[in-house]
Design a protein around this motif. Structure first.
Motif, PDB file in Angstrom:
ATOM      1  N   GLU A  20      11.522  -1.220 136.544  1.00 49.37           N
ATOM      2  CA  GLU A  20      12.872  -0.998 137.056  1.00 49.37           C
ATOM      3  C   GLU A  20      13.901  -1.869 136.349  1.00 49.37           C
ATOM      4  O   GLU A  20      15.004  -1.434 136.055  1.00 49.37           O
ATOM      5  N   THR A  21      13.545  -3.124 136.075  1.00 45.07           N
ATOM      6  CA  THR A  21      14.507  -4.070 135.513  1.00 45.07           C
ATOM      7  C   THR A  21      14.455  -4.165 133.995  1.00 45.07           C
ATOM      8  O   THR A  21      15.381  -4.682 133.380  1.00 45.07           O
ATOM      9  N   GLY A  22      13.349  -3.704 133.386  1.00 50.14           N
ATOM     10  CA  GLY A  22      13.216  -3.820 131.946  1.00 50.14           C
ATOM     11  C   GLY A  22      12.755  -5.200 131.500  1.00 50.14           C
ATOM     12  O   GLY A  22      12.750  -5.492 130.307  1.00 50.14           O
ATOM     13  N   LEU A  23      12.371  -6.051 132.432  1.00 49.14           N
ATOM     14  CA  LEU A  23      11.880  -7.380 132.082  1.00 49.14           C
ATOM     15  C   LEU A  23      10.527  -7.285 131.383  1.00 49.14           C
ATOM     16  O   LEU A  23       9.804  -6.305 131.543  1.00 49.14           O
ATOM     17  N   GLY A  24      10.155  -8.322 130.650  1.00 50.56           N
ATOM     18  CA  GLY A  24       8.877  -8.351 129.959  1.00 50.56           C
ATOM     19  C   GLY A  24       7.766  -8.968 130.791  1.00 50.56           C
ATOM     20  O   GLY A  24       6.603  -8.665 130.611  1.00 50.56           O
ATOM     21  N   GLU A  25       8.138  -9.850 131.721  1.00 51.32           N
ATOM     22  CA  GLU A  25       7.140 -10.459 132.581  1.00 51.32           C
ATOM     23  C   GLU A  25       7.795 -10.963 133.853  1.00 51.32           C
ATOM     24  O   GLU A  25       9.009 -11.181 133.900  1.00 51.32           O
ATOM     25  N   SER A  80      23.785  -3.140 113.081  1.00 53.09           N
ATOM     26  CA  SER A  80      23.350  -3.309 114.465  1.00 53.09           C
ATOM     27  C   SER A  80      21.918  -3.844 114.468  1.00 53.09           C
ATOM     28  O   SER A  80      21.051  -3.273 113.819  1.00 53.09           O
ATOM     29  N   PRO A  81      21.665  -4.908 115.212  1.00 51.31           N
ATOM     30  CA  PRO A  81      20.309  -5.458 115.265  1.00 51.31           C
ATOM     31  C   PRO A  81      19.406  -4.717 116.247  1.00 51.31           C
ATOM     32  O   PRO A  81      18.247  -5.065 116.408  1.00 51.31           O
ATOM     33  N   MET A  82      19.962  -3.681 116.909  1.00 53.58           N
ATOM     34  CA  MET A  82      19.189  -2.976 117.928  1.00 53.58           C
ATOM     35  C   MET A  82      19.785  -1.604 118.204  1.00 53.58           C
ATOM     36  O   MET A  82      20.901  -1.312 117.790  1.00 53.58           O
ATOM     37  N   VAL A  83      19.031  -0.798 118.914  1.00 55.57           N
ATOM     38  CA  VAL A  83      19.516   0.481 119.413  1.00 55.57           C
ATOM     39  C   VAL A  83      20.264   0.202 120.702  1.00 55.57           C
ATOM     40  O   VAL A  83      19.806  -0.602 121.528  1.00 55.57           O
ATOM     41  N   GLY A  84      21.414   0.815 120.901  1.00 57.31           N
ATOM     42  CA  GLY A  84      22.158   0.585 122.131  1.00 57.31           C
ATOM     43  C   GLY A  84      23.479   1.319 122.120  1.00 57.31           C
ATOM     44  O   GLY A  84      23.652   2.310 121.406  1.00 57.31           O
ATOM     45  N   THR A  85      24.423   0.803 122.885  1.00 63.14           N
ATOM     46  CA  THR A  85      25.762   1.377 122.984  1.00 63.14           C
ATOM     47  C   THR A  85      26.765   0.320 122.557  1.00 63.14           C
ATOM     48  O   THR A  85      26.720  -0.806 123.048  1.00 63.14           O
ATOM     49  N   ALA A  86      27.654   0.691 121.635  1.00 66.08           N
ATOM     50  CA  ALA A  86      28.651  -0.254 121.124  1.00 66.08           C
ATOM     51  C   ALA A  86      29.871  -0.277 122.026  1.00 66.08           C
ATOM     52  O   ALA A  86      30.344   0.770 122.473  1.00 66.08           O
ATOM     53  N   TYR A  87      30.355  -1.472 122.298  1.00 67.40           N
ATOM     54  CA  TYR A  87      31.598  -1.646 123.037  1.00 67.40           C
ATOM     55  C   TYR A  87      32.505  -2.544 122.214  1.00 67.40           C
ATOM     56  O   TYR A  87      32.112  -3.625 121.799  1.00 67.40           O
ATOM     57  N   LEU A  88      33.723  -2.083 121.981  1.00 64.20           N
ATOM     58  CA  LEU A  88      34.656  -2.797 121.117  1.00 64.20           C
ATOM     59  C   LEU A  88      35.464  -3.856 121.863  1.00 64.20           C
ATOM     60  O   LEU A  88      36.133  -4.668 121.233  1.00 64.20           O
ATOM     61  N   LEU A 111      31.973  -7.233 118.272  1.00 65.21           N
ATOM     62  CA  LEU A 111      31.813  -6.209 119.293  1.00 65.21           C
ATOM     63  C   LEU A 111      30.563  -6.539 120.089  1.00 65.21           C
ATOM     64  O   LEU A 111      29.920  -7.547 119.835  1.00 65.21           O
ATOM     65  N   ILE A 112      30.241  -5.697 121.045  1.00 70.77           N
ATOM     66  CA  ILE A 112      29.062  -5.900 121.884  1.00 70.77           C
ATOM     67  C   ILE A 112      28.182  -4.666 121.772  1.00 70.77           C
ATOM     68  O   ILE A 112      28.689  -3.545 121.754  1.00 70.77           O
ATOM     69  N   VAL A 113      26.864  -4.882 121.687  1.00 66.17           N
ATOM     70  CA  VAL A 113      25.917  -3.774 121.777  1.00 66.17           C
ATOM     71  C   VAL A 113      25.121  -3.982 123.054  1.00 66.17           C
ATOM     72  O   VAL A 113      24.470  -5.006 123.230  1.00 66.17           O
ATOM     73  N   GLU A 114      25.240  -3.000 123.947  1.00 67.01           N
ATOM     74  CA  GLU A 114      24.513  -3.057 125.211  1.00 67.01           C
ATOM     75  C   GLU A 114      23.182  -2.351 125.037  1.00 67.01           C
ATOM     76  O   GLU A 114      23.112  -1.234 124.547  1.00 67.01           O
ATOM     77  N   ALA A 115      22.110  -3.048 125.377  1.00 66.90           N
ATOM     78  CA  ALA A 115      20.760  -2.486 125.312  1.00 66.90           C
ATOM     79  C   ALA A 115      20.028  -2.890 126.576  1.00 66.90           C
ATOM     80  O   ALA A 115      19.951  -4.076 126.890  1.00 66.90           O
ATOM     81  N   MET A 116      19.525  -1.935 127.296  1.00 70.02           N
ATOM     82  CA  MET A 116      18.770  -2.182 128.534  1.00 70.02           C
ATOM     83  C   MET A 116      19.570  -3.048 129.509  1.00 70.02           C
ATOM     84  O   MET A 116      19.060  -4.004 130.082  1.00 70.02           O
ATOM     85  N   LYS A 117      20.836  -2.730 129.651  1.00 65.16           N
ATOM     86  CA  LYS A 117      21.752  -3.404 130.583  1.00 65.16           C
ATOM     87  C   LYS A 117      22.003  -4.861 130.228  1.00 65.16           C
ATOM     88  O   LYS A 117      22.452  -5.643 131.058  1.00 65.16           O
ATOM     89  N   VAL A 118      21.729  -5.243 128.987  1.00 59.13           N
ATOM     90  CA  VAL A 118      22.022  -6.591 128.500  1.00 59.13           C
ATOM     91  C   VAL A 118      23.107  -6.466 127.438  1.00 59.13           C
ATOM     92  O   VAL A 118      22.980  -5.678 126.499  1.00 59.13           O
ATOM     93  N   MET A 119      24.180  -7.234 127.601  1.00 58.80           N
ATOM     94  CA  MET A 119      25.281  -7.216 126.643  1.00 58.80           C
ATOM     95  C   MET A 119      24.984  -8.229 125.535  1.00 58.80           C
ATOM     96  O   MET A 119      24.840  -9.416 125.805  1.00 58.80           O
ATOM     97  N   ASN A 120      24.875  -7.733 124.301  1.00 62.45           N
ATOM     98  CA  ASN A 120      24.518  -8.567 123.153  1.00 62.45           C
ATOM     99  C   ASN A 120      25.715  -8.670 122.217  1.00 62.45           C
ATOM    100  O   ASN A 120      26.094  -7.676 121.584  1.00 62.45           O
ATOM    101  N   PRO A 121      26.339  -9.850 122.103  1.00 59.34           N
ATOM    102  CA  PRO A 121      27.473  -9.989 121.195  1.00 59.34           C
ATOM    103  C   PRO A 121      27.003  -9.887 119.739  1.00 59.34           C
ATOM    104  O   PRO A 121      25.983 -10.459 119.363  1.00 59.34           O
TER     105      PRO A 121
END
Length: 151
Positions: A20-25, A80-88, A111-121
Motif C-alpha cells: 500500500e505504501t510502497g515502502l521496502g521494509e 531524469s534519474p527515475m520514471v515519474g511525473t515532472a512538476y515545474l 524541478l521535481i520528479v514525483e515517483a511513488m508519492k515521493v517528491m524528488n528534487p
C-alpha cells in the motif's frame, strides 16, 4: 518464540502495508516479539520501443542530410534519474523553479520528479543558465529523459 506465538495475520497485514505504501521494509517490535518484513528492491530499466524511420521524399533527402550535419544543441543535458511525473513548481499555481534564461547555482532545484508519492528534487549539476526546459508541468517522464538543458 514458539510457533504458537507466531502471528501470521500480523505478517500478512505488514506485507499489505508494504504494498500500500510502497515502502521496502517495515519492522514491528514488542518486548517479546520482533518482526521485520522486507521485499527486494525494484530495479527499473527503460526499454525503448522500436520506432519506424520516417520515409523522406527524394526532394527532402538533401535537406535532411544538411540538417543532420548541423551541430546539435549545445549545453549540458540534465536527465531524469527515475520514471515519474515532472512538476515545474513546488505547488499548483506557484511560479516555476526555473525557465529558459534563468541563472542557477550548482545544487539549485530545477524541478521535481514525483515517483511513488515521493517528491524528488532534480538539482543543477553545475552553475549556469537554463537554455531550455523540455518537459511540461505534470508530464510523465522516463528514466534518462532530458528534462533541462544548461548553458
Amino acid at each position: 518464540m514458539t510457533t504458537r506465538d507466531f502471528n501470521d495475520d500480523l505478517v500478512r497485514r505488514m506485507a499489505a502495508l508494504l504494498e500500500e505504501t510502497g515502502l521496502g521494509e517495515i519492522e514491528y517490535e514488542t518486548k517479546d516479539l520482533k518482526i521485520r518484513v522486507a521485499r527486494p528492491p525494484v530495479h527499473v530499466s527503460a526499454v525503448a520501443a522500436p520506432v519506424a524511420a520516417p520515409v523522406a521524399a527524394p526532394a527532402t533527402v538533401a535537406a535532411a542530410s544538411a540538417a543532420s550535419a548541423a551541430p546539435a544543441e549545445s549545453g549540458e543535458a540534465v536527465p531524469s534519474p527515475m520514471v515519474g511525473t515532472a512538476y515545474l513548481a513546488a505547488e499548483p499555481g506557484a511560479a516555476p523553479f526555473v525557465q529558459a534564461g534563468s541563472k542557477v547555482a550548482k545544487g539549485a532545484t530545477l524541478l521535481i520528479v514525483e515517483a511513488m508519492k515521493v517528491m524528488n528534487p532534480i538539482t543543477a549539476p553545475r552553475a549556469g543558465t537554463v537554455k531550455s526546459v523540455l518537459v511540461d508541468n505534470g508530464q510523465p517522464v522516463e528514466y534518462g529523459q532530458t528534462l533541462v538543458v544548461l548553458e
